[in-house]
Design a protein around this motif. Structure first.
Motif, PDB file in Angstrom:
ATOM      1  N   ARG A 131      -4.248  30.572  38.022  1.00 49.75           N
ATOM      2  CA  ARG A 131      -4.056  29.211  37.510  1.00 49.75           C
ATOM      3  C   ARG A 131      -5.362  28.644  36.963  1.00 49.75           C
ATOM      4  O   ARG A 131      -5.369  27.889  35.980  1.00 49.75           O
ATOM      5  CB  ARG A 131      -3.498  28.311  38.613  1.00 49.75           C
ATOM      6  CG  ARG A 131      -2.026  28.645  38.913  1.00 49.75           C
ATOM      7  CD  ARG A 131      -1.651  28.163  40.295  1.00 49.75           C
ATOM      8  NE  ARG A 131      -0.230  28.250  40.581  1.00 49.75           N
ATOM      9  CZ  ARG A 131       0.394  29.337  41.026  1.00 49.75           C
ATOM     10  NH1 ARG A 131      -0.285  30.472  41.207  1.00 49.75           N
ATOM     11  NH2 ARG A 131       1.688  29.316  41.289  1.00 49.75           N
ATOM     12  N   ASP A 163       4.316  36.571  51.146  1.00 45.02           N
ATOM     13  CA  ASP A 163       3.547  37.790  50.842  1.00 45.02           C
ATOM     14  C   ASP A 163       3.067  38.503  52.103  1.00 45.02           C
ATOM     15  O   ASP A 163       2.438  39.556  52.012  1.00 45.02           O
ATOM     16  CB  ASP A 163       2.347  37.430  49.961  1.00 45.02           C
ATOM     17  CG  ASP A 163       2.784  36.942  48.584  1.00 45.02           C
ATOM     18  OD1 ASP A 163       3.866  37.351  48.121  1.00 45.02           O
ATOM     19  OD2 ASP A 163       2.054  36.140  47.977  1.00 45.02           O
ATOM     20  N   LYS A 171      10.025  41.904  45.143  1.00 49.45           N
ATOM     21  CA  LYS A 171       8.565  41.762  44.975  1.00 49.45           C
ATOM     22  C   LYS A 171       8.053  43.007  44.242  1.00 49.45           C
ATOM     23  O   LYS A 171       8.827  43.702  43.597  1.00 49.45           O
ATOM     24  CB  LYS A 171       7.911  41.588  46.348  1.00 49.45           C
ATOM     25  CG  LYS A 171       8.226  40.234  46.975  1.00 49.45           C
ATOM     26  CD  LYS A 171       7.595  39.110  46.179  1.00 49.45           C
ATOM     27  CE  LYS A 171       7.975  37.743  46.706  1.00 49.45           C
ATOM     28  NZ  LYS A 171       7.547  36.676  45.799  1.00 49.45           N
TER      29      LYS A 171
HETATM   30  C1  S3P Z   1       2.981  33.276  43.758  1.00 48.06           C
HETATM   31  C2  S3P Z   1       4.216  32.950  44.240  1.00 48.06           C
HETATM   32  C3  S3P Z   1       5.013  33.852  45.088  1.00 48.06           C
HETATM   33  C4  S3P Z   1       4.164  34.978  45.675  1.00 48.06           C
HETATM   34  C5  S3P Z   1       3.236  35.586  44.671  1.00 48.06           C
HETATM   35  C6  S3P Z   1       2.299  34.546  44.089  1.00 48.06           C
HETATM   36  C7  S3P Z   1       2.279  32.315  42.891  1.00 48.06           C
HETATM   37  O1  S3P Z   1       6.035  34.420  44.294  1.00 48.06           O
HETATM   38  O2  S3P Z   1       4.984  35.982  46.223  1.00 48.06           O
HETATM   39  O3  S3P Z   1       2.448  36.626  45.248  1.00 48.06           O
HETATM   40  O4  S3P Z   1       1.061  32.481  42.663  1.00 48.06           O
HETATM   41  O5  S3P Z   1       2.918  31.362  42.428  1.00 48.06           O
HETATM   42  P1  S3P Z   1       7.468  33.691  44.063  1.00 48.06           P
HETATM   43  O6  S3P Z   1       7.201  32.480  43.266  1.00 48.06           O
HETATM   44  O7  S3P Z   1       8.280  34.691  43.313  1.00 48.06           O
HETATM   45  O8  S3P Z   1       7.986  33.416  45.434  1.00 48.06           O
END
Ligand code: S3P
Length: 414
Positions: free
Chosen positions: A10, A299, A326
């Protein structure tokens, strides 16, 4: 611990869209986050690397990205691809997002369908998977989204598209997810209203450059929290780990299981709570993981499965069907590998029951998934025989140098 992956992605994205120059410290030098930085380079954003884990991003403004000359490769990163899908849907130019074999199997309609409701034109491959073909030059309209999946990636994609939309874009989630996009947009000067499970912004706002310090990634720390909890005699301190409440579900669950984890030197890193985590070996007991905590530890399940094998009763995981989509099907990957090491795991569509038992040796498949590989490296510390983990190169997507750090903490790892 390396920098936070979610925040690093981000930081590059918002710094690129900002007016002015932003410095990012603590940037994760992982393959996923480097892929995102490279993509902005392809869109004419100048990004310097004065030293490892630092980036200087010369922002081009919300309307300053240039059409890339080829496909944009997100590598292994679902976060990169889904967030970029939203951001690129609002551009004047066309773009194509591709990724590796694992990303090529991941569901993208969860993001393209709500984007389409805003007027975006994003085509997926057959089956709703990458590549994504994004047709620029569309007029986007703000929309009130009510999501079916609890996904920070989907929410973030919609908010980024919302920056380019007329009127207001809002997102209501079935359960609150990590709010880094909202926090960081706000730090870059965007007016965004948010509370757990809700976010709203108005399109047409500009971003002001901002220096960012990225805290250490709790998800990387998780492997060491579990390793130290299950290996008798352990006493580890992990420095200044990010403790955003939407990320620390595993901390609560491990403590429920009897883990000895103490927070020391608590402070604040650009609005994010951080602290040293001192973890010492403690006998664990199995628990039923509260479903409400699932998004806060989404995660961390590979690490939790390993902890559960060393507890004194079964651990029940439910309401976690997201684990099946995932970087690999993490329920199947962990169940299969743990069974190879001699432990009983009863699989369910949305979770598993992990029965404790002595871990033996064997060859396990990482399924090319960084977190599965690291989880089995931790499991091996309690195994009576050698554990061979296949396909471990992908560890570098989120945790370059994991092996050396693990060795320095006393793990046996070749
Ligand atoms: C993330 C959101 C999660 C997470 C990923 C990182 C993010 O995924 O599993 O490792 O940075 O917004 P999901 O939005 O699919 O739950």
């Amino acid at each position: 611990m390396p920098g936070d992956k979610s925040i690093s992605h981000r930081a590059v994205m918002l710094a690129a869209l900002a007016d002015g120059m932003s410095r990012i410290d603590g940037f994760l030098e992982g393959e996923d986050t480097r892929a995102t930085a490279k993509i902005f380079g392809q869109m004419d954003v100048r990004i310097e690397t004065p030293s490892p884990s630092t980036r200087i991003v010369h922002g081009v403004g919300v309307d300053g990205l240039k059409a890339p000359d080829g496909a944009l490769d997100c590598g292994n990163s679902g976060t990169g691809m889904r967030l970029l899908a939203g951001l690129l849907a609002g551009q004047a130019f066309d773009s194509i997002l591709t990724g590796d074999a694992s990303l090529g199997k991941r569901p993208m309609r969860r993001v393209t369908e709500p984007l389409a409701r805003m007027g975006a034109r994003v085509e997926t491959g057959s089956g709703g998977t990458p590549p994504l073909r994004i047709h620029g030059g569309q007029t986007l309209a703000g929309c009130a989204h009510v999501l079916e999946v609890a996904s920070a990636q989907v929410k973030s994609a919609l908010l980024l598209a919302g920056l380019y939309a007329r009127g207001e874009t809002s997102v209501v989630e079935p359960r609150p997810t990590r709010d880094y996009t909202e926090r960081m947009l706000s730090a870059f000067g965007v007016e965004v209203a948010f509370s757990p499970g809700f976010a709203r912004l108005r399109g047409g706002q500009r971003l002001r450059a901002k220096d960012i310090h990225v805290p250490a990634d709790f998800s990387s720390a998780a492997f060491f929290l579990v390793a130290a909890s299950i290996v008798p005699g352990s006493d580890l301190t992990l420095r200044q780990v990010g403790l955003n409440p939407r990320r620390t579900g595993l901390l609560h669950v491990l403590r429920h299981m009897g883990a000895d984890i103490v927070e020391e030197n608590a402070s604040d890193c650009d609005g994010e709570p951080v602290a040293d985590l001192r973890v010492r070996y403690a006998p664990l007991h199995g628990i039923e993981v509260p479903v409400a905590l699932v998004p806060d530890m989404i995660d961390e399940f590979p690490a939790l499965f390993v902890a559960a094998t060393c507890a004194d009763g079964p651990t029940v995981v439910q309401g976690a069907s997201e684990l099946r989509v995932k970087e690999s099907d993490r329920i199947a990957a962990m169940a299969e590998g743990l069974r190879t090491l001699g432990v009983r795991v009863d699989e369910a569509p949305d979770g598993a029951v992990i029965h404790p038992g002595p871990l033996g040796g064997g060859t396990v498949e990482s399924r090319d998934d960084h977190r599965i590989a690291m989880a089995f490296a931790v499991a091996a510390q309690r195994a009576s025989g050698e554990v061979h983990i296949r396909d471990v190169a992908n560890v570098a997507t989120s945790f370059p140098g994991f092996d050396a750090l693990a060795r320095s903490a006393g793990c046996f790892l070749e």
